[in-house]
Design a protein around this motif. Structure first.
Motif, PDB file in Angstrom:
ATOM      1  N   ASN A   3      11.297   8.664   8.230  1.00 17.15           N
ATOM      2  CA  ASN A   3      12.592   9.158   8.891  1.00 17.15           C
ATOM      3  C   ASN A   3      11.942  10.401   9.869  1.00 17.15           C
ATOM      4  OD1 ASN A   3      14.892  10.337   9.391  1.00 17.15           O
ATOM      5  ND2 ASN A   3      15.425  11.181   7.794  1.00 17.15           N
ATOM      6  N   ILE A   4      12.147  10.138  10.996  1.00 16.31           N
ATOM      7  CA  ILE A   4      11.501  10.877  12.090  1.00 16.31           C
ATOM      8  C   ILE A   4      12.103  12.359  12.228  1.00 16.31           C
ATOM      9  CG2 ILE A   4      11.056  11.069  14.695  1.00 16.31           C
ATOM     10  CD1 ILE A   4      10.945   8.237  14.800  1.00 16.31           C
ATOM     11  N   THR A   5      13.199  12.546  11.702  1.00 18.58           N
ATOM     12  CA  THR A   5      13.977  13.728  11.594  1.00 18.58           C
ATOM     13  C   THR A   5      13.426  14.556  10.670  1.00 18.58           C
ATOM     14  OG1 THR A   5      15.785  12.804  10.402  1.00 18.58           O
ATOM     15  CG2 THR A   5      15.889  13.020  12.935  1.00 18.58           C
ATOM     16  N   GLU A   6      12.667  13.892   9.592  1.00 19.30           N
ATOM     17  CA  GLU A   6      12.236  14.942   8.434  1.00 19.30           C
ATOM     18  C   GLU A   6      11.132  15.933   8.654  1.00 19.30           C
ATOM     19  OE1 GLU A   6      11.130  12.872   4.745  1.00 19.30           O
ATOM     20  OE2 GLU A   6      13.159  12.152   4.582  1.00 19.30           O
ATOM     21  N   ILE A   7      11.317  17.058   8.405  1.00 19.50           N
ATOM     22  CA  ILE A   7      10.405  17.856   8.598  1.00 19.50           C
ATOM     23  C   ILE A   7       9.072  17.825   8.501  1.00 19.50           C
ATOM     24  CG2 ILE A   7       9.786  20.232   7.605  1.00 19.50           C
ATOM     25  CD1 ILE A   7      12.060  21.474   9.037  1.00 19.50           C
ATOM     26  N   GLU A   8       8.896  17.168   7.329  1.00 13.31           N
ATOM     27  CA  GLU A   8       7.469  16.926   6.723  1.00 13.31           C
ATOM     28  C   GLU A   8       6.821  15.936   7.502  1.00 13.31           C
ATOM     29  OE1 GLU A   8       9.810  16.803   4.719  1.00 13.31           O
ATOM     30  OE2 GLU A   8       9.749  18.113   3.297  1.00 13.31           O
ATOM     31  N   THR A   9       7.126  15.208   8.131  1.00 16.03           N
ATOM     32  CA  THR A   9       6.575  14.096   9.016  1.00 16.03           C
ATOM     33  C   THR A   9       6.506  14.335  10.605  1.00 16.03           C
ATOM     34  OG1 THR A   9       8.504  13.072   9.466  1.00 16.03           O
ATOM     35  CG2 THR A   9       7.660  12.189   7.705  1.00 16.03           C
ATOM     36  N   MET A  10       6.896  15.474  10.781  1.00 13.27           N
ATOM     37  CA  MET A  10       6.789  15.948  12.295  1.00 13.27           C
ATOM     38  C   MET A  10       5.444  16.439  12.643  1.00 13.27           C
ATOM     39  SD  MET A  10      10.372  17.709  13.055  1.00 13.27           S
ATOM     40  CE  MET A  10      11.997  16.902  12.851  1.00 13.27           C
ATOM     41  N   ARG A  11       5.185  16.118  13.827  1.00 11.42           N
ATOM     42  CA  ARG A  11       4.002  16.704  14.303  1.00 11.42           C
ATOM     43  C   ARG A  11       3.988  18.173  14.827  1.00 11.42           C
ATOM     44  NH1 ARG A  11       3.232  11.751  18.326  1.00 11.42           N
ATOM     45  NH2 ARG A  11       3.050  10.084  16.493  1.00 11.42           N
ATOM     46  N   GLU A  12       3.284  18.891  15.020  1.00 13.32           N
ATOM     47  CA  GLU A  12       3.209  20.453  15.353  1.00 13.32           C
ATOM     48  C   GLU A  12       4.085  20.683  16.588  1.00 13.32           C
ATOM     49  OE1 GLU A  12       0.238  24.130  15.699  1.00 13.32           O
ATOM     50  OE2 GLU A  12      -0.548  22.146  15.474  1.00 13.32           O
ATOM     51  N   SER A  13       3.847  19.882  17.711  1.00 14.76           N
ATOM     52  CA  SER A  13       4.635  20.358  18.784  1.00 14.76           C
ATOM     53  C   SER A  13       6.117  19.875  18.704  1.00 14.76           C
ATOM     54  CB  SER A  13       4.193  19.105  20.143  1.00 14.76           C
ATOM     55  OG  SER A  13       4.021  18.158  19.526  1.00 14.76           O
ATOM     56  N   GLU A  14       6.582  18.834  17.831  1.00 16.56           N
ATOM     57  CA  GLU A  14       7.681  18.396  17.745  1.00 16.56           C
ATOM     58  C   GLU A  14       8.582  19.706  16.776  1.00 16.56           C
ATOM     59  OE1 GLU A  14       7.978  13.600  17.316  1.00 16.56           O
ATOM     60  OE2 GLU A  14       7.355  14.776  15.557  1.00 16.56           O
ATOM     61  N   LEU A  15       7.741  20.125  15.638  1.00 10.09           N
ATOM     62  CA  LEU A  15       8.129  21.346  14.993  1.00 10.09           C
ATOM     63  C   LEU A  15       8.426  22.415  15.863  1.00 10.09           C
ATOM     64  CD1 LEU A  15       5.908  20.985  11.888  1.00 10.09           C
ATOM     65  CD2 LEU A  15       8.223  20.878  12.063  1.00 10.09           C
ATOM     66  N   ARG A  16       7.635  22.628  16.782  1.00 14.10           N
ATOM     67  CA  ARG A  16       7.406  23.659  17.526  1.00 14.10           C
ATOM     68  C   ARG A  16       8.940  23.532  18.413  1.00 14.10           C
ATOM     69  NH1 ARG A  16       2.429  24.464  20.661  1.00 14.10           N
ATOM     70  NH2 ARG A  16       1.356  24.195  18.427  1.00 14.10           N
ATOM     71  N   ALA A  17       9.102  22.638  19.112  1.00 11.36           N
ATOM     72  CA  ALA A  17      10.349  22.385  19.929  1.00 11.36           C
ATOM     73  C   ALA A  17      11.478  22.615  19.050  1.00 11.36           C
ATOM     74  CB  ALA A  17      10.282  20.772  20.390  1.00 11.36           C
TER      75      ALA A  17
ATOM     76  N   ALA B 187       0.678  -1.202  -0.089  1.00 17.31           N
ATOM     77  CA  ALA B 187       0.047   0.043  -0.009  1.00 17.31           C
ATOM     78  C   ALA B 187       0.827   1.348  -0.040  1.00 17.31           C
ATOM     79  CB  ALA B 187      -0.952   0.152   1.203  1.00 17.31           C
ATOM     80  N   PRO B 188       0.325   2.272  -0.595  1.00 13.95           N
ATOM     81  CA  PRO B 188       1.236   3.669  -0.465  1.00 13.95           C
ATOM     82  C   PRO B 188       1.374   4.163   0.913  1.00 13.95           C
ATOM     83  CG  PRO B 188      -0.998   4.106  -1.361  1.00 13.95           C
ATOM     84  CD  PRO B 188      -0.912   2.609  -1.091  1.00 13.95           C
ATOM     85  N   ILE B 189       2.369   4.718   0.924  1.00 13.54           N
ATOM     86  CA  ILE B 189       2.512   5.316   2.485  1.00 13.54           C
ATOM     87  C   ILE B 189       1.500   6.492   2.785  1.00 13.54           C
ATOM     88  CG2 ILE B 189       4.365   6.797   3.759  1.00 13.54           C
ATOM     89  CD1 ILE B 189       6.530   5.236   2.523  1.00 13.54           C
ATOM     90  N   ILE B 190       1.194   6.396   3.992  1.00 11.94           N
ATOM     91  CA  ILE B 190       0.141   7.601   4.388  1.00 11.94           C
ATOM     92  C   ILE B 190       1.299   8.564   5.001  1.00 11.94           C
ATOM     93  CG2 ILE B 190      -2.046   6.286   4.632  1.00 11.94           C
ATOM     94  CD1 ILE B 190      -1.216   6.118   7.530  1.00 11.94           C
ATOM     95  N   PRO B 191       0.652   9.790   5.279  1.00 12.42           N
ATOM     96  CA  PRO B 191       1.609  10.754   5.792  1.00 12.42           C
ATOM     97  C   PRO B 191       1.688  10.606   7.330  1.00 12.42           C
ATOM     98  CG  PRO B 191      -0.113  11.783   4.809  1.00 12.42           C
ATOM     99  CD  PRO B 191      -0.315  10.344   4.483  1.00 12.42           C
ATOM    100  N   TYR B 192       2.985  10.716   7.850  1.00 12.14           N
ATOM    101  CA  TYR B 192       3.325  10.289   9.137  1.00 12.14           C
ATOM    102  C   TYR B 192       2.151  11.117  10.239  1.00 12.14           C
ATOM    103  CZ  TYR B 192       6.265   9.480  13.169  1.00 12.14           C
ATOM    104  OH  TYR B 192       6.842   9.163  14.598  1.00 12.14           O
ATOM    105  N   THR B 193       1.710  12.033   9.952  1.00 11.05           N
ATOM    106  CA  THR B 193       0.815  12.653  10.765  1.00 11.05           C
ATOM    107  C   THR B 193      -0.659  11.881  11.092  1.00 11.05           C
ATOM    108  OG1 THR B 193       1.250  14.637   9.520  1.00 11.05           O
ATOM    109  CG2 THR B 193      -0.374  14.869  11.314  1.00 11.05           C
ATOM    110  N   TYR B 194      -1.023  11.055   9.955  1.00  9.33           N
ATOM    111  CA  TYR B 194      -2.261  10.468  10.143  1.00  9.33           C
ATOM    112  C   TYR B 194      -1.890   8.895  10.612  1.00  9.33           C
ATOM    113  CZ  TYR B 194      -4.080  14.114   7.526  1.00  9.33           C
ATOM    114  OH  TYR B 194      -4.182  15.334   6.872  1.00  9.33           O
ATOM    115  N   SER B 195      -0.770   8.690  10.879  1.00 10.44           N
ATOM    116  CA  SER B 195      -0.339   7.198  11.573  1.00 10.44           C
ATOM    117  C   SER B 195      -0.782   7.105  12.869  1.00 10.44           C
ATOM    118  CB  SER B 195       1.210   7.126  11.284  1.00 10.44           C
ATOM    119  OG  SER B 195       2.018   7.963  12.430  1.00 10.44           O
ATOM    120  N   THR B 196      -1.082   7.953  13.815  1.00 14.40           N
ATOM    121  CA  THR B 196      -1.625   7.786  14.739  1.00 14.40           C
ATOM    122  C   THR B 196      -3.076   7.229  14.746  1.00 14.40           C
ATOM    123  OG1 THR B 196      -0.695  10.016  15.375  1.00 14.40           O
ATOM    124  CG2 THR B 196      -1.973   9.170  16.968  1.00 14.40           C
TER     125      THR B 196
END
Lengths: 124, 240
Positions: B38-52, A20-29
């Motif tokens: 990649n957790i350190t990538e900016i696009e994948t970060m959550r808002e709080s992480e980005l803020r920190a 499956a395609p990767i979903i954005p990390y934000t929605y992985s929760t």
């Protein structure tokens, strides 16, 4: 037959999931909480089978409703800036442990009775 | 009955299969996401992480900026110092040059006058013998020239400096800078021509006196008079 269905379901799901395609990390929760909800339903189902009050409709509806509800709660939590998914997590994992305890007790009791019967047989 | 059970079982199997499928699908998708992100990538970060992250970067930026300012200040200080060093060096060089000029350690040229004195010793003029030129006569001339602001003086190409001596050896020769010189005496002086001339010429001036004593004296002025440097070593053996 049920075992075959489970196997086929697992394998097909795994294959499709891997491809499956990767979903954005934000929605992985959301996915994670859905997984936990589904696992909770599975353990609940096993417990009910052992208790011999398994109902397919309840199982299926619980399986999907719990997942969707947990996702909805997580979404609401994000909107409210409140980590509601933690509450859902606590409830689901807690229930999983309860169910696991029931399953464990059931099999241990079964095993113990069997052993006792064997002992009695030998004595006779 | 058997078919009925089978039908129920089929429905059950399909339902459980579907739920297993859904579970596995979601689980593996999640695994994949977690594994490949990649957790350190900016696009994948959550808002709080980005803020920190943003805060930490801002702090880092602040620190580095301060450091940069410090270094810039240091550099400008060094630059100032080197500039002032250069200025000092230039000043010193200039001073050295001036001192060398004043001391007579360099060849110099400039406007001035040339005095040519010829000793007419032994000549008969107006029933009297002409006396020789004494070192005192030359001293008078030199003194008058210095008094008129002469910046460099030489007698027969012997530069007159602070240590110069003008004296006589016997009855014939004069001695300047420990060198023997004899007539004609060429005295070169660099300075303001008008002042120099007015100091030695005129009635009662030293040239006039020499002429009266019977010697030949001519004064010529020049725009470019060359005076050689003092060609001996200045000794400072006994100055501590």
């Amino acid at each position: 037959m049920i075992i075959i269905a489970i196997l086929i379901g697992c394998i097909v799901g795994a294959i499709i999931g891997i491809n499956a395609p990767i979903i954005p990390y934000t929605y992985s929760t959301f996915l994670a909480i859905a997984v936990v909800a589904a696992l909770d339903s599975v353990f609940g189902g096993i417990t009910s089978v052992l208790k011999k009050n398994f109902d397919l409709t309840i199982f299926i509806s619980g399986f999907f409703c719990n997942s969707i509800l947990s996702i909805a709660l997580t979404y609401l939590g994000q909107k409210l800036n409140l980590d509601i998914y933690l509450a859902a997590l606590v409830v689901f994992v807690g229930r999983m442990f309860t169910n696991l305890t029931i399953i464990r007790r059931h099999y241990i009791e079964k095993w113990m009775t069997k052993k006792q019967e064997n002992v009695e047989n030998v004595q006779e | 009955m058997k078919i009925k059970i089978n039908k129920e079982k089929t429905v059950m199997a399909i339902a459980i299969g579907i739920s297993c499928f859904a579970l596995m699908l979601v689980m593996f998708m999640q695994f994949k996401v977690v594994r490949q992100t990649n957790i350190t990538e900016i696009e994948t970060m959550r808002e709080s992480e980005l803020r920190a992250e943003l805060t930490s970067w801002q702090e880092k930026y602040k620190e580095i900026n301060e450091r940069y300012q410090e270094i810039t200040n240091t550099i400008s200080q060094y630059q100032n110092e080197s500039e002032s060093d250069q200025q000092t060096a230039q000043l010193l060089e200039k001073e050295l040059e001036q001192l060398n000029l004043a001391l007579g350690k360099t060849d110099v040229e400039g406007q001035g006058i040339i005095i040519a004195l010829t000793d007419n010793e032994g000549k008969q003029i107006d029933d009297r013998l002409v006396d020789r030129i004494y070192p005192e006569d030359l001293l008078l001339v030199v003194n008058a020239l210095f008094g008129a602001g002469a910046e460099a003086i030489s007698i027969n190409d012997q530069r007159i400096i602070a240590m110069s001596d003008i004296s006589s050896i016997g009855d014939v020769f004069l001695r300047v800078n420990s060198e023997r010189i004899s007539s004609p005496y060429i005295i070169k002086a660099i300075g303001d021509i008008t002042y120099l001339q007015s100091a030695i010429l005129g009635k009662g001036g030293c040239i006039d006196q020499l002429k009266e004593a019977g010697h030949d004296a001519t004064v010529t002025e020049g725009r470019r008079i060359e005076i050689e440097k003092y060609n001996k070593t200045i000794r400072t053996d006994h100055i501590d």
